[in-house]
Design a protein around this motif. Structure first.
Motif, mmCIF file in Angstrom:
data_model
loop_
_atom_site.group_PDB
_atom_site.id
_atom_site.type_symbol
_atom_site.label_atom_id
_atom_site.label_comp_id
_atom_site.label_asym_id
_atom_site.label_seq_id
_atom_site.Cartn_x
_atom_site.Cartn_y
_atom_site.Cartn_z
ATOM 1 N N SER A 1 20.795 -93.698 -24.905
ATOM 2 C CA SER A 1 20.643 -93.481 -23.591
ATOM 3 C C SER A 1 20.868 -92.230 -23.872
ATOM 4 C CB SER A 1 22.643 -93.994 -23.004
ATOM 5 O OG SER A 1 22.948 -92.708 -23.844
ATOM 6 N N LEU A 2 20.758 -91.266 -24.321
ATOM 7 C CA LEU A 2 20.035 -89.651 -24.372
ATOM 8 C C LEU A 2 18.538 -89.332 -24.816
ATOM 9 C CD1 LEU A 2 23.222 -88.554 -26.401
ATOM 10 C CD2 LEU A 2 22.804 -87.970 -24.180
ATOM 11 N N ARG B 1 28.522 -83.156 -20.543
ATOM 12 C CA ARG B 1 27.129 -84.064 -20.852
ATOM 13 C C ARG B 1 26.316 -84.028 -19.461
ATOM 14 N NH1 ARG B 1 27.457 -87.377 -25.071
ATOM 15 N NH2 ARG B 1 27.385 -89.457 -23.170
ATOM 16 N N LEU C 1 23.197 -82.108 -26.243
ATOM 17 C CA LEU C 1 22.011 -83.850 -25.990
ATOM 18 C C LEU C 1 21.716 -83.786 -24.841
ATOM 19 C CD1 LEU C 1 23.873 -85.050 -28.964
ATOM 20 C CD2 LEU C 1 21.532 -83.884 -28.815
ATOM 21 N N PHE D 1 30.408 -95.110 -22.328
ATOM 22 C CA PHE D 1 31.435 -96.475 -23.001
ATOM 23 C C PHE D 1 32.772 -96.189 -23.293
ATOM 24 C CE2 PHE D 1 26.568 -94.908 -23.898
ATOM 25 C CZ PHE D 1 25.986 -95.771 -23.943
ATOM 26 N N GLN D 2 33.089 -97.061 -23.780
ATOM 27 C CA GLN D 2 34.551 -97.313 -23.529
ATOM 28 C C GLN D 2 35.265 -96.624 -24.767
ATOM 29 O OE1 GLN D 2 35.605 -101.765 -24.395
ATOM 30 N NE2 GLN D 2 34.633 -102.190 -21.779
ATOM 31 N N ASP D 3 34.264 -95.615 -25.715
ATOM 32 C CA ASP D 3 34.270 -95.039 -26.900
ATOM 33 C C ASP D 3 33.142 -95.220 -26.976
ATOM 34 O OD1 ASP D 3 33.738 -97.872 -28.117
ATOM 35 O OD2 ASP D 3 35.574 -98.117 -28.952
ATOM 36 N N GLY D 4 33.071 -93.735 -28.111
ATOM 37 C CA GLY D 4 31.703 -93.536 -28.797
ATOM 38 C C GLY D 4 30.829 -92.504 -27.776
ATOM 39 N N ASN D 5 31.127 -92.185 -26.980
ATOM 40 C CA ASN D 5 30.492 -91.322 -26.125
ATOM 41 C C ASN D 5 30.303 -89.544 -26.924
ATOM 42 O OD1 ASN D 5 30.241 -93.361 -23.636
ATOM 43 N ND2 ASN D 5 32.924 -92.409 -23.877
ATOM 44 N N LEU D 6 30.601 -89.299 -28.081
ATOM 45 C CA LEU D 6 30.873 -87.919 -28.635
ATOM 46 C C LEU D 6 30.592 -88.387 -30.598
ATOM 47 C CD1 LEU D 6 33.281 -86.356 -26.795
ATOM 48 C CD2 LEU D 6 31.080 -85.752 -25.914
ATOM 49 N N PHE D 7 29.380 -87.249 -30.234
ATOM 50 C CA PHE D 7 29.131 -87.649 -31.885
ATOM 51 C C PHE D 7 30.288 -86.688 -32.958
ATOM 52 C CE2 PHE D 7 24.683 -88.163 -30.743
ATOM 53 C CZ PHE D 7 25.000 -89.702 -30.829
ATOM 54 N N PRO D 8 30.654 -87.122 -33.637
ATOM 55 C CA PRO D 8 32.606 -86.179 -33.863
ATOM 56 C C PRO D 8 31.949 -85.068 -35.271
ATOM 57 C CG PRO D 8 32.439 -88.795 -35.260
ATOM 58 C CD PRO D 8 30.617 -88.259 -33.826
ATOM 59 N N ARG E 1 24.235 -96.688 -28.852
ATOM 60 C CA ARG E 1 23.738 -97.105 -28.304
ATOM 61 C C ARG E 1 23.672 -95.468 -27.077
ATOM 62 N NH1 ARG E 1 27.930 -101.082 -24.738
ATOM 63 N NH2 ARG E 1 29.405 -99.294 -26.115
ATOM 64 N N LEU E 2 24.989 -94.883 -27.381
ATOM 65 C CA LEU E 2 25.037 -93.565 -26.993
ATOM 66 C C LEU E 2 23.402 -92.601 -27.493
ATOM 67 C CD1 LEU E 2 26.220 -91.029 -26.024
ATOM 68 C CD2 LEU E 2 26.898 -90.784 -28.182
ATOM 69 N N ARG F 1 28.099 -97.524 -34.632
ATOM 70 C CA ARG F 1 28.520 -96.866 -33.557
ATOM 71 C C ARG F 1 28.034 -95.797 -32.461
ATOM 72 N NH1 ARG F 1 33.798 -93.547 -35.824
ATOM 73 N NH2 ARG F 1 33.980 -95.473 -37.906
ATOM 74 N N HIS F 2 26.656 -95.263 -32.949
ATOM 75 C CA HIS F 2 26.014 -94.744 -32.488
ATOM 76 C C HIS F 2 24.859 -94.731 -31.619
ATOM 77 C CE1 HIS F 2 29.254 -91.670 -33.408
ATOM 78 N NE2 HIS F 2 28.591 -91.802 -34.644
ATOM 79 N N ARG G 1 26.282 -87.975 -41.049
ATOM 80 C CA ARG G 1 27.650 -88.253 -40.580
ATOM 81 C C ARG G 1 27.591 -89.340 -42.424
ATOM 82 N NH1 ARG G 1 31.593 -88.067 -38.120
ATOM 83 N NH2 ARG G 1 32.370 -90.276 -38.215
ATOM 84 N N MET H 1 25.269 -93.151 -18.600
ATOM 85 C CA MET H 1 26.350 -94.117 -18.937
ATOM 86 C C MET H 1 27.489 -93.472 -20.064
ATOM 87 S SD MET H 1 26.077 -97.911 -19.907
ATOM 88 C CE MET H 1 27.946 -99.304 -20.258
ATOM 89 N N GLU I 1 33.954 -85.051 -41.033
ATOM 90 C CA GLU I 1 34.963 -85.035 -40.066
ATOM 91 C C GLU I 1 34.546 -85.910 -39.885
ATOM 92 O OE1 GLU I 1 32.694 -82.711 -39.068
ATOM 93 O OE2 GLU I 1 34.192 -81.226 -39.225
#
Lengths: 515, 230
Positions: free
Chosen positions: A421-422, B142, B94, B77-84, A417-418, A414-415, A437, B75, A514
């Motif tokens: 990219s960071l 961000r 970040l 994305f369609q989802d998952g752009n933040l760490f929950p 790609r983010l 889930r994380h 997590r 970039m 969470e």
């Protein structure tokens, strides 16, 4: 997934897996080299093999057969306390064996409740030592497991199928043949195989309720070769036999069992229209609950009475057990979390395999190997506690990986790609994303490991001298000295410690986590 | 200038050819039928997929072999752009420092970025305590502090309602205009493309065509686009 850049390094996990594999395979090799094949197996060894197989077969059969009506009743009835009862079915997994044994003795033993009742009618007391005692204890531990696994099978039957059968006018028997029997055929082989494998390696039950030429398991024979005869060659030979047996059983269990977790989603009762017999279902549920709760209640009551006159030995042993469980849990997490990450990146199936090795090797066999390795360089008794902590951690590893790997896989997926990219580095991703997590799963795994280590009565019995003991071993010694009051008090302390440490760690992991 | 030089992108048995340039500061929509390879194109530019052939450049610097985090682009994305499990401010932070602690000065940057996207008081909240629109704003804050040359949007607002989506697109348009960022956004809604982009890359039949003026494209669509629009 192969060849994709991963946001986290696989090397720590691979190193941990290599360490685990070296420990397990190294001790096994040691055992194999040391085994004295010249004498071959003597008649008592064959008797031990026969008894081991017989008790495991009977235990698996009784546990599974009795679990079917209980699971069926739980699947189709909704009643107050159903959730609590199903949660209770998970308790034996982390229940210290010695506590359960004490409870079973107090209920089914020579001077137990049932024998007392029989005495009123002039009947002789029950004999609990020997084959039926061992099987009884194994059913106590594995009936709940079997019930959970079979209940899961029932829950996985789509509700539509029951609706269709009801609409066709199927009665109870027809519905059983049409829907439930095929499910049982699919689920039961796995349940039988898993329980058979568990019963092959259960040392503490045989130690306390077995014994004598007619009720000695291979593991007990290893222990006796150690403690009575100090015949390392024979212990190694028996270990090799035990190893072949458990490896075969573990393979069978893995082949037959499906990749299910720890019974999530068992809280739903299926709506059915065939009615069934409420009275019969009630009987099974009450009987099972009584069978499970009576010994525990007995320990709590008698332990509370003995609590105020506990010898200081017990408190010393409790402190040692807490220390061992703490070290064991930390070792487990140091191994399991990196290994889960490596396995979760999907490229290193071998890592997961190394973790599962612990299922195939019995702790007593690993203990034997370590003893042989340590003895030339140090007094094994000096290392009793670190060795116990280490072996306990390795034994908890398969369960921890089962809990951690799916969550790690999900988090990375889930994380990934983010993070990439960071330009987040692998270390940060591990500490700041994965560990954070996975906190609920890490807490759960840590709780299991701590409770298992706290209640373990295995390797410590091989290594410890008279000066040192963990709480389970101390309780066993008190029982051997017929200090039943003190043993019961100690058992209550152990019960509270095991359940308490599990609760704290599991809760701690989920605190403010969470979704 | 972003240059895709005779690129061939493969995704399983699927192939996509791209050979075009995008001017610095341009706002470009990427449209095409579903399955045409819109997301694949953006993921390749971002570095999540390897090129089968060809080269990619940004301002004459090759970025073909750079890992995603080293490319001059950000970039969504369609989802998952933040760490929950991180707060809004930590998530924005970040973008400045993915691996360490923020200095006081950098914390001020985070604060002003949240202010800019309209969430001045929300820094301590976690994503679950924010609405979908607010979560999108945090992600944009961000992007703001990341200060990358190119912004890639892979339909990050698809789950929002029409009005909210339009609001977010307007915010994106404002932000890229302020910072001179080059924008590439996937869309399957011509209205989105018309709303904030000047040019459009149309993908069909395994080819990502060079960008053409969005307005003219929709006024006089080629046959493949006409089929797609219906």
């Amino acid at each position: 997934m192969a060849g994709r850049t991963q946001p986290v390094s696989s090397w720590p996990g691979i190193s941990a897996a290599a360490l685990v594999a070296a420990l397990i395979l190294g001790t096994l090799a040691t055992v194999g080299l040391r085994a004295e094949t010249s004498g071959g197996f003597n008649p008592s060894d064959w008797a031990a093999l026969r008894f081991t197989l017989l008790q495991a077969t009977l235990s698996a059969a009784f546990s599974s057969m009795l679990a079917i009506p209980v699971a069926r009743a739980l699947a189709r009835r909704r009643f107050r306390g159903r959730r609590v009862l199903i949660a209770l079915l998970g308790v034996p997994f982390i229940l210290p064996v010695i506590v359960a044994i004490l409870g079973l003795l107090q209920v089914f033993g020579r001077s137990g409740w049932i024998s007392d009742v029989l005495g009123v009618f002039g009947l002789p007391p029950i004999q609990i030592y020997g084959l039926h005692g061992v099987v009884l204890a194994h059913v106590f531990f594995n009936l709940p497991l079997a019930t959970r696994l079979i209940l899961q099978g029932w829950q996985e039957i789509p509700a539509e199928r029951f609706r269709l059968a009801a609409q066709l006018g199927c009665d109870g028997m027809a519905m059983f043949r049409l829907i439930e029997l095929p499910m049982l055929r699919r689920v039961l082989p796995g349940v039988l195989a898993v329980i058979f494998a568990i019963c092959l390696t259960s040392f503490a039950v045989a130690l306390t309720l077995g014994g004598g030429p007619r009720a000695t398991t291979i593991e007990l024979a290893i222990y006796q070769a150690f403690t009575y005869d100090f015949d390392l060659g024979r212990a190694a030979l028996l270990s090799a036999l035990q190893l072949a047996l458990t490896a075969a059983a573990a393979l069978a269990a893995l082949k037959f069992s499906r990749g299910d977790g720890f019974g999530a989603g068992l809280n739903r009762a299926i709506r059915r229209w065939d009615g069934g017999t409420p009275l019969l279902d009630a009987f099974w549920i009450i009987a099972a609950a009584t069978f499970l709760l009576l010994p525990l209640a007995s320990v709590v009551i008698s332990g509370a009475l003995g609590l105020f006159e506990l010898p200081t030995l017990v408190f010393r042993a409790a402190a040692i057990s807490i220390l061992v469980a703490t070290i064991s849990t930390m070792l487990l997490l140091l191994l399991a979390v990196p290994m889960a990450v490596s396995a979760a990146t999907g490229r290193y199936g071998i890592v997961e395999l190394c973790g599962i090795l612990g299922l195939a090797a019995s702790p007593l066999v690993i203990g034997t190997g370590l003893f042989i390795l340590i003895r030339p360089v140090a007094n094994p008794a000096m290392l009793a506690l670190p060795v116990t902590a280490l072996v306990n951690a390795v034994m908890a590893l398969p369960f921890a990986l089962r809990i951690l790997v799916p969550a790690a896989r999900d988090t990375i997926e889930r994380h990934r790609r983010l993070a990439l990219s960071l330009d987040m580095n692998k270390r940060t991703f591990f500490t700041r994303i994965i560990v954070m997590r996975l906190r609920p799963q890490i807490g759960f795994a840590a709780g299991l490991a701590a409770a298992l280590s706290m209640g373990d009565l295995g390797v410590i019995a091989l290594f410890a001298d008279a000066q040192i003991a963990t709480l389970p071993l101390q309780i066993y010694r008190l029982m051997g000295a017929y200090q039943m009051q003190a043993a019961a008090g100690g058992a209550l302390v152990l019960l509270l410690l095991s359940m308490g440490v599990f609760w704290i760690l599991d809760r701690g992991g989920r605190w403010h986590a969470e979704a | 200038m972003l240059k895709l030089d005779e690129c061939i992108i493969s995704n399983g048995s699927f192939l996509l050819n791209a050979d075009f340039e995008i001017e610095t500061g341009a706002k470009v929509a990427v449209i095409g039928p579903s399955g045409a390879g819109k997301s694949t194109l953006l993921e390749t530019i971002a570095g999540f997929r390897d090129l089968k052939a060809g080269q990619m450049h940004w301002n004459d610097q090759s970025m073909t072999t750079l890992p995603p985090g080293k490319r001059p682009l950000a970039m969504l994305f369609q989802d998952g752009n933040l760490f929950p499990h991180l707060t809004a401010a930590q998530n924005v932070g970040l973008g400045i420092r993915p691996n360490g602690r923020l200095s006081d000065e950098e914390k001020e940057m985070v604060k002003s970025a949240l202010h800019r996207v309209g969430l001045p008081e929300m820094g301590t909240r976690k994503p679950a305590e924010l609405s979908g629109g607010q979560q999108s704003r945090v992600a944009l804050a961000r992007i703001l502090v990341q200060k990358r040359d190119v912004l890639l949007l892979d339909e990050p607002f698809a789950a929002l309602g029409p009005a909210l989506k339009a609001e977010m697109l307007d915010l994106v348009a404002d932000l890229v205009a302020e910072t001179g960022t080059t924008l590439l956004m996937v869309s399957h809604d011509p209205q989105d493309a018309l709303r904030i982009t000047e040019q459009t890359v149309f993908i069909t039949d395994q080819v990502a065509h060079a960008p053409v003026a969005t307005k003219q494209l929709f006024e006089n669509p080629p046959p493949a686009l006409r089929d797609y629009l219906g």
